[in-house]
Design a protein around this motif. Structure first.
Motif, PDB file in Angstrom:
ATOM      1  N   LYS A 102       0.835  -1.208   0.000  1.00  0.00           N
ATOM      2  CA  LYS A 102       0.000   0.000   0.000  1.00  0.00           C
ATOM      3  C   LYS A 102       0.866   1.253   0.000  1.00  0.00           C
ATOM      4  O   LYS A 102       0.589   2.235  -0.719  1.00  0.00           O
ATOM      5  CB  LYS A 102      -0.912  -0.008   1.232  1.00  0.00           C
ATOM      6  CG  LYS A 102      -1.667   1.308   1.514  1.00  0.00           C
ATOM      7  CD  LYS A 102      -2.670   1.640   0.436  1.00  0.00           C
ATOM      8  CE  LYS A 102      -3.708   2.649   0.896  1.00  0.00           C
ATOM      9  NZ  LYS A 102      -3.175   3.939   1.362  1.00  0.00           N
ATOM     10  N   ASP A 106       0.806   4.144  -2.803  1.00  0.00           N
ATOM     11  CA  ASP A 106       0.592   5.565  -2.493  1.00  0.00           C
ATOM     12  C   ASP A 106       1.648   6.431  -3.181  1.00  0.00           C
ATOM     13  O   ASP A 106       1.334   7.420  -3.859  1.00  0.00           O
ATOM     14  CB  ASP A 106       0.677   5.794  -0.979  1.00  0.00           C
ATOM     15  CG  ASP A 106      -0.598   5.385  -0.263  1.00  0.00           C
ATOM     16  OD1 ASP A 106      -1.415   4.670  -0.871  1.00  0.00           O
ATOM     17  OD2 ASP A 106      -0.770   5.777   0.900  1.00  0.00           O
ATOM     18  N   GLN A 127      -4.955  11.391  -2.452  1.00  0.00           N
ATOM     19  CA  GLN A 127      -4.976  10.419  -1.354  1.00  0.00           C
ATOM     20  C   GLN A 127      -6.373   9.833  -1.149  1.00  0.00           C
ATOM     21  O   GLN A 127      -6.524   8.650  -0.832  1.00  0.00           O
ATOM     22  CB  GLN A 127      -4.501  11.075  -0.058  1.00  0.00           C
ATOM     23  CG  GLN A 127      -4.259  10.081   1.077  1.00  0.00           C
ATOM     24  CD  GLN A 127      -3.165   9.080   0.738  1.00  0.00           C
ATOM     25  OE1 GLN A 127      -2.051   9.457   0.377  1.00  0.00           O
ATOM     26  NE2 GLN A 127      -3.472   7.790   0.833  1.00  0.00           N
ATOM     27  N   GLU A 128      -7.379  10.655  -1.356  1.00  0.00           N
ATOM     28  CA  GLU A 128      -8.763  10.191  -1.218  1.00  0.00           C
ATOM     29  C   GLU A 128      -9.073   9.097  -2.242  1.00  0.00           C
ATOM     30  O   GLU A 128      -9.677   8.068  -1.918  1.00  0.00           O
ATOM     31  CB  GLU A 128      -9.715  11.373  -1.409  1.00  0.00           C
ATOM     32  CG  GLU A 128     -11.190  11.008  -1.332  1.00  0.00           C
ATOM     33  CD  GLU A 128     -12.097  12.181  -1.655  1.00  0.00           C
ATOM     34  OE1 GLU A 128     -13.325  11.967  -1.724  1.00  0.00           O
ATOM     35  OE2 GLU A 128     -11.580  13.308  -1.859  1.00  0.00           O
ATOM     36  N   ASP A 131      -6.981   5.849  -1.443  1.00  0.00           N
ATOM     37  CA  ASP A 131      -7.546   5.077  -0.327  1.00  0.00           C
ATOM     38  C   ASP A 131      -8.805   4.325  -0.747  1.00  0.00           C
ATOM     39  O   ASP A 131      -9.026   3.186  -0.315  1.00  0.00           O
ATOM     40  CB  ASP A 131      -7.866   6.007   0.846  1.00  0.00           C
ATOM     41  CG  ASP A 131      -6.610   6.547   1.524  1.00  0.00           C
ATOM     42  OD1 ASP A 131      -5.527   5.954   1.319  1.00  0.00           O
ATOM     43  OD2 ASP A 131      -6.712   7.560   2.242  1.00  0.00           O
ATOM     44  N   TRP A 134      -7.706   1.328  -2.956  1.00  0.00           N
ATOM     45  CA  TRP A 134      -7.051   0.278  -2.171  1.00  0.00           C
ATOM     46  C   TRP A 134      -8.034  -0.433  -1.247  1.00  0.00           C
ATOM     47  O   TRP A 134      -7.951  -1.648  -1.048  1.00  0.00           O
ATOM     48  CB  TRP A 134      -5.902   0.861  -1.362  1.00  0.00           C
ATOM     49  CG  TRP A 134      -4.984  -0.209  -0.847  1.00  0.00           C
ATOM     50  CD1 TRP A 134      -5.012  -0.808   0.378  1.00  0.00           C
ATOM     51  CD2 TRP A 134      -3.924  -0.839  -1.574  1.00  0.00           C
ATOM     52  NE1 TRP A 134      -4.038  -1.763   0.468  1.00  0.00           N
ATOM     53  CE2 TRP A 134      -3.346  -1.806  -0.723  1.00  0.00           C
ATOM     54  CE3 TRP A 134      -3.397  -0.678  -2.855  1.00  0.00           C
ATOM     55  CZ2 TRP A 134      -2.278  -2.601  -1.105  1.00  0.00           C
ATOM     56  CZ3 TRP A 134      -2.326  -1.468  -3.239  1.00  0.00           C
ATOM     57  CH2 TRP A 134      -1.783  -2.418  -2.371  1.00  0.00           C
ATOM     58  N   LYS A 135      -8.967   0.321  -0.695  1.00  0.00           N
ATOM     59  CA  LYS A 135      -9.983  -0.283   0.169  1.00  0.00           C
ATOM     60  C   LYS A 135     -10.800  -1.315  -0.605  1.00  0.00           C
ATOM     61  O   LYS A 135     -11.099  -2.404  -0.102  1.00  0.00           O
ATOM     62  CB  LYS A 135     -10.901   0.800   0.737  1.00  0.00           C
ATOM     63  CG  LYS A 135     -11.966   0.260   1.683  1.00  0.00           C
ATOM     64  CD  LYS A 135     -12.852   1.385   2.214  1.00  0.00           C
ATOM     65  CE  LYS A 135     -13.932   0.832   3.138  1.00  0.00           C
ATOM     66  NZ  LYS A 135     -14.819   1.919   3.650  1.00  0.00           N
TER      67      LYS A 135
END
Length: 261
Positions: A102, A106, A127-128, A131, A134-135
């Motif tokens: 991760k 990033d 970043q939003e 995330d 990746w979630k």
């Protein structure tokens, strides 16, 4: 599966491949979305514009491990080796390894100008978006499926389905012959033949062969090797004599042989 395929109305091989991967505990919940998106009843959405090239065939839904591997390289600059490590981590549920990857993802996404530009178009912070992607991948890890396997299964299903639809008698003769020693399966498949409207004729000394066959009238003829207690050697001798003396004399020949004993 039949229910979902009727709803899906597949008109391309890729639909069969995707359905093979989705029809399992976990991803089954995405089947209604896949069907709705295919038929235009639900909007197709991508978390990032760059994802469209690899998710277009599955209507924006991540279905295969290979899609994640390709996206990790396109978005986060992963090498082939790193993307394969991600595949292994997902397939074996190695969440510690995924956490390490991760950080790499990033860094790679933020260093990718095309990724940053796409986030600006979405009016979202990098970043939003990272995330969120990746979630979803972490959730995907619980049901990730290998596309190459799904392609093989779909290809087999397509071929056998075609044969059953267009050459039903020959197909069922092959299926029955494949299970000569299993009376339970023989019974089940004979019931399927009757359901399909095909005649299943009993054993006949003048027409039956070792395995199940289709006669000149298109009916299924019972294979003599499927008769309990009748060995292959006996059947081959019967066929040999029939070919030598003609079918009309077979009953007399067998009767004479039994009397002489």
């Amino acid at each position: 599966m039949k229910k979902y395929l009727r709803e899906l109305q597949p008109n391309r091989f890729e639909d069969l491949v995707a359905m093979n991967a989705l029809y399992r505990p976990g991803p089954m919940e995405y089947i209604p979305n896949y069907v709705a998106r295919k038929h235009g009843r639900e909007d197709i959405y991508y978390d990032h514009p760059l994802m469209e090239s690899y998710l277009k065939d599955t209507y924006g839904i991540t279905v295969f491990q290979e899609q994640v591997m390709l996206l990790s390289r396109k978005l986060g600059g992963f090498t082939r080796g790193e993307s394969d490590s991600l595949r292994k981590a997902m397939g074996k549920k190695l969440f510690d390894m995924m956490a390490k990857l991760k950080a790499k993802f990033d860094e790679g996404c933020k260093a990718n100008p095309d990724f940053v530009k796409g986030c600006e178009e979405l009016d979202k912070k990098p970043q939003e978006v990272i995330d969120k992607i990746w979630k979803d991948w972490e959730a995907f890890a619980s049901y990730a499926f290998n596309k190459s396997h799904s392609v093989c299964y779909a290809n087999l299903a397509y071929q056998t389905g075609y044969l059953k639809a267009h050459y039903p008698a020959e197909f069922m003769a092959g299926v029955l012959s494949r299970n000569l020693s299993d009376i339970t399966k023989i019974t089940t498949f004979m019931e399927e033949c009757r359901r399909m409207g095909m005649d299943v004729l009993g054993p006949d000394l003048n027409e039956s062969f070792l395995k199940f066959t289709v006669n000149k009238e298109g009916a299924l003829r019972f294979g003599m090797a499927a008769i309990k207690g009748v060995g292959e050697g006996v059947v081959m001798e019967i066929i040999k004599e029939r070919e030598k003396r003609g079918p009309s004399k077979m009953c007399l020949i067998l009767w004479s042989a039994s009397v002489s004993r």
